[in-house]
Design an enzyme around this catalytic site. Structure first.
Site, PDB file in Angstrom:
ATOM      1  N   ASP A   5       0.852  -1.200   0.000  1.00  0.00           N
ATOM      2  CA  ASP A   5       0.000   0.000   0.000  1.00  0.00           C
ATOM      3  C   ASP A   5       0.886   1.248   0.000  1.00  0.00           C
ATOM      4  O   ASP A   5       2.110   1.158   0.076  1.00  0.00           O
ATOM      5  CB  ASP A   5      -0.954  -0.008   1.213  1.00  0.00           C
ATOM      6  CG  ASP A   5      -0.217   0.052   2.550  1.00  0.00           C
ATOM      7  OD1 ASP A   5       0.632   0.959   2.742  1.00  0.00           O
ATOM      8  OD2 ASP A   5      -0.495  -0.793   3.431  1.00  0.00           O
TER       9      ASP A   5
ATOM     10  N   HIS B  39       8.724  -5.404  -1.211  1.00  0.00           N
ATOM     11  CA  HIS B  39       7.839  -6.407  -1.815  1.00  0.00           C
ATOM     12  C   HIS B  39       7.005  -5.823  -2.951  1.00  0.00           C
ATOM     13  O   HIS B  39       5.996  -6.407  -3.340  1.00  0.00           O
ATOM     14  CB  HIS B  39       6.925  -7.037  -0.757  1.00  0.00           C
ATOM     15  CG  HIS B  39       7.643  -7.980   0.167  1.00  0.00           C
ATOM     16  ND1 HIS B  39       7.076  -8.500   1.311  1.00  0.00           N
ATOM     17  CD2 HIS B  39       8.902  -8.501   0.117  1.00  0.00           C
ATOM     18  CE1 HIS B  39       7.944  -9.296   1.920  1.00  0.00           C
ATOM     19  NE2 HIS B  39       9.066  -9.308   1.225  1.00  0.00           N
TER      20      HIS B  39
ATOM     21  N   CYS C 298       6.317  -4.904 -16.590  1.00  0.00           N
ATOM     22  CA  CYS C 298       6.251  -5.708 -17.816  1.00  0.00           C
ATOM     23  C   CYS C 298       6.998  -7.014 -17.594  1.00  0.00           C
ATOM     24  O   CYS C 298       8.192  -7.007 -17.284  1.00  0.00           O
ATOM     25  CB  CYS C 298       6.853  -4.943 -18.987  1.00  0.00           C
ATOM     26  SG  CYS C 298       6.892  -5.958 -20.493  1.00  0.00           S
TER      27      CYS C 298
HETATM   28  P1  OAD Z   1       1.562 -10.782   8.808  1.00  0.00           P
HETATM   29  O1  OAD Z   1       0.106 -10.832   8.507  1.00  0.00           O
HETATM   30  O2  OAD Z   1       2.347 -12.042   8.675  1.00  0.00           O
HETATM   31  O3  OAD Z   1       1.805 -10.231  10.276  1.00  0.00           O
HETATM   32  C1  OAD Z   1       1.183  -9.071  10.743  1.00  0.00           C
HETATM   33  C2  OAD Z   1       1.633  -8.817  12.166  1.00  0.00           C
HETATM   34  O4  OAD Z   1       1.070  -7.570  12.570  1.00  0.00           O
HETATM   35  C3  OAD Z   1       1.163  -9.859  13.172  1.00  0.00           C
HETATM   36  O5  OAD Z   1       2.294 -10.343  13.907  1.00  0.00           O
HETATM   37  C4  OAD Z   1       0.196  -9.111  14.114  1.00  0.00           C
HETATM   38  O6  OAD Z   1       0.345  -9.472  15.483  1.00  0.00           O
HETATM   39  C5  OAD Z   1       0.626  -7.676  13.905  1.00  0.00           C
HETATM   40  N1  OAD Z   1      -0.477  -6.696  14.062  1.00  0.00           N
HETATM   41  C6  OAD Z   1      -1.777  -6.799  13.728  1.00  0.00           C
HETATM   42  N2  OAD Z   1      -2.454  -5.679  14.006  1.00  0.00           N
HETATM   43  C7  OAD Z   1      -1.544  -4.816  14.533  1.00  0.00           C
HETATM   44  C8  OAD Z   1      -1.611  -3.465  15.046  1.00  0.00           C
HETATM   45  N3  OAD Z   1      -2.756  -2.769  15.070  1.00  0.00           N
HETATM   46  N4  OAD Z   1      -0.471  -2.902  15.520  1.00  0.00           N
HETATM   47  C9  OAD Z   1       0.706  -3.611  15.522  1.00  0.00           C
HETATM   48  N5  OAD Z   1       0.821  -4.865  15.067  1.00  0.00           N
HETATM   49  C10 OAD Z   1      -0.280  -5.466  14.580  1.00  0.00           C
HETATM   50  O7  OAD Z   1       2.177  -9.618   7.852  1.00  0.00           O
HETATM   51  P2  OAD Z   1       3.692  -9.361   7.428  1.00  0.00           P
HETATM   52  O8  OAD Z   1       4.637  -9.778   8.493  1.00  0.00           O
HETATM   53  O9  OAD Z   1       3.770  -7.984   6.929  1.00  0.00           O
HETATM   54  O10 OAD Z   1       4.495 -10.854   1.266  1.00  0.00           O
HETATM   55  O11 OAD Z   1       3.831 -10.347   6.211  1.00  0.00           O
HETATM   56  C11 OAD Z   1       5.052 -10.412   5.518  1.00  0.00           C
HETATM   57  C12 OAD Z   1       4.825 -10.768   4.079  1.00  0.00           C
HETATM   58  O12 OAD Z   1       4.053 -11.958   4.003  1.00  0.00           O
HETATM   59  C13 OAD Z   1       3.975  -9.765   3.319  1.00  0.00           C
HETATM   60  O13 OAD Z   1       4.730  -8.667   2.823  1.00  0.00           O
HETATM   61  C14 OAD Z   1       3.427 -10.586   2.203  1.00  0.00           C
HETATM   62  C15 OAD Z   1       3.038 -11.816   2.985  1.00  0.00           C
HETATM   63  O14 OAD Z   1       2.960 -12.990   2.289  1.00  0.00           O
HETATM   64  C16 OAD Z   1       4.211 -11.060  -0.026  1.00  0.00           C
HETATM   65  O15 OAD Z   1       3.091 -11.055  -0.484  1.00  0.00           O
HETATM   66  C17 OAD Z   1       5.439 -11.288  -0.843  1.00  0.00           C
END
Ligand code: OAD
Length: 232
Positions: free
Chosen positions: A93, A108, A116
């Site tokens: 985003d 990412h 492309c």
């Molecule tokens: P996740 O969905 O794996 O983790 C989100 C984290 O945010 C969790 O540990 C929650 O506890 C925490 N969380 C939720 N709400 C929150 C809040 N209000 N304040 C603070 N923390 C909060 O997401 P990512 O770690 O970003 O990649 O995922 C990593 C990658 O996995 C993404 O970039 C995506 C995904 O597959 C690709 O698509 C390549």
């Protein structure tokens, strides 16, 4: 400390309070969609329409979303800190930019960018991308979302690793620590002698590697942390 350096890594949790779903929390995106269907090159080759629809929906949601206090606090830190602040996000985003951050490393990829598949040219993505959209540079009908899928190399790794090797402070915000190489940044920063801090709602997979944890919602913990850095 002369010209200190901060590296910040953000994940889906920082945008959760802006209404954008995370991946791995209960009811998250990966509970509703199979990663191999919508987030791999093989999935795109198999069913490009499904993948376009997935990212078109996410792009429409992201365009409507508004930044929250955590994004704003990081923009303030970038503007006011007397040193370097590298803001690295796993998020696709644009909420850091909406909050006023000007230099954001999207490791990412980004929903507002099209890529492309034939010549690697990038251009601003329309709100709704279509399968077979032509590349404005080479004309191939090979447009794809400019998103790093599983099995692909994240972007800007040289810049990120260089910054981590000199970091005085490393902060990870709203990321579960499941996906490498981002999940390994805390170790690289630790080797460099940085102080490390995690700000997450639940403890991440790598919580034990951090020196300090500030549990809670990002909209609360991040402004407090930024305040402590700027006034500490
Ligand atoms: P996740 O969905 O794996 O983790 C989100 C984290 O945010 C969790 O540990 C929650 O506890 C925490 N969380 C939720 N709400 C929150 C809040 N209000 N304040 C603070 N923390 C909060 O997401 P990512 O770690 O970003 O990649 O995922 C990593 C990658 O996995 C993404 O970039 C995506 C995904 O597959 C690709 O698509 C390549």
């Amino acid at each position: 400390m002369a010209h200190p350096s901060i590296v910040i890594l953000t994940g889906a949790g920082i945008s959760a309070e802006s209404g954008l779903g995370t991946f791995r929390d209960e009811g998250g995106l990966w509970a509703q969609h199979r990663i191999e269907d919508v987030a791999t090159p093989e999935g795109f080759a198999r069913d490009p329409q499904l993948v376009m629809d997935f990212y078109n929906t996410r792009r429409a949601q992201a365009v409507e979303a508004t930044e929250n206090a955590a994004h704003r606090a990081l923009a303030r830190l970038q503007a006011d800190f007397d040193g370097d602040v590298l803001l690295v996000t796993q998020n696709v985003d644009s909420l850091h930019e909406k909050a006023g951050s000007t230099d954001v490393v999207h490791m990412h990829g980004a929903l507002n960018s099209a890529l492309c598949g034939a010549c690697d040219h990038r251009w601003p993505a329309p709100l709704q991308m279509q399968v077979g959209d032509a590349c404005p540079a080479c004309g191939a009908p090979s447009a794809r979302p400019d998103i790093v899928w599983f099995g692909e190399m994240p972007y800007h790794m040289d810049r990120i690793e260089a910054a981590l090797s000199q970091a005085d402070i490393f902060a990870a915000i709203g990321t579960s620590g499941n996906v490498y190489p981002a999940a390994g940044f805390v170790q690289l920063a630790t080797y460099a002698g940085a102080k490390t801090v995690e700000m997450n709602l639940d403890p991440s997979m790598t919580v034990n590697l951090f020196e300090e944890t500030r549990p809670g919602k990002a909209s609360q913990t991040v402004p407090e942390w930024v305040e402590s850095i700027l006034n500490g």
